[in-house]
Write a protein that holds these residues in place. Structure first.
Motif: not given
Length: 137
Positions: A19-21, A24, A16-17, A107, A33-35, A38
């Motif tokens: 993927n997020h990194r 992002d 997960q980390y 993405s 940002t990814l947040v 989302d």
């Protein structure tokens, strides 16, 4: 032999980390940002949803989503309108929709690269197993 569940949990967290990194970093080219991306996906997926519903959908507290939504409003990516009672409803602006679509295009390549070590059968199995684990299988 018994699977070490602590190691399994850490492996899920590392994936997960990663993927997020990676997402992002790629989304910086879009200016979000990814947040934030989302949140834009959730607003798009759930038109007229309350801030609480969007917080749940994006794995945030109501307060954290409210702060994030305020930033998205300030940037002109979403609008916030009064709903029923104390409820706010969110809608994407044209700029928000453009950022969402730019992020989606970006993405595709990022996710293909992230999942490249797995063949199609392994990807399908992983998706099925994660669905079982999260109660969606």
């Amino acid at each position: 032999m018994t699977t070490n569940l602590e190691v399994l949990g850490q492996a899920i967290k590392r994936a997960q980390y990663r993927n997020h990194r990676t997402m992002d970093a790629a989304l910086r080219d879009v200016g979000v940002t990814l947040v934030q991306w989302d949140a834009l996906r959730a607003v798009d997926r759930m038109p007229g949803a309350s801030g609480h519903d969007l917080a749940v959908a994006t794995f945030q507290s109501d307060q954290a989503f409210g702060t994030l939504a305020g930033r998205l409003v300030e940037r002109g990516l979403v609008t916030r309108a009064a709903g029923v009672g104390r409820r706010f409803e969110y809608t994407l602006t044209n700029d928000g929709r453009a950022a969402l679509e730019d992020g989606r295009r970006l993405s595709v390549d990022v996710l293909q690269e992230l999942f490249a070590p797995l063949d199609e059968d392994q990807r399908a199995a992983l998706l099925r197993l994660l669905g079982v684990l999260t109660g969606r299988g």
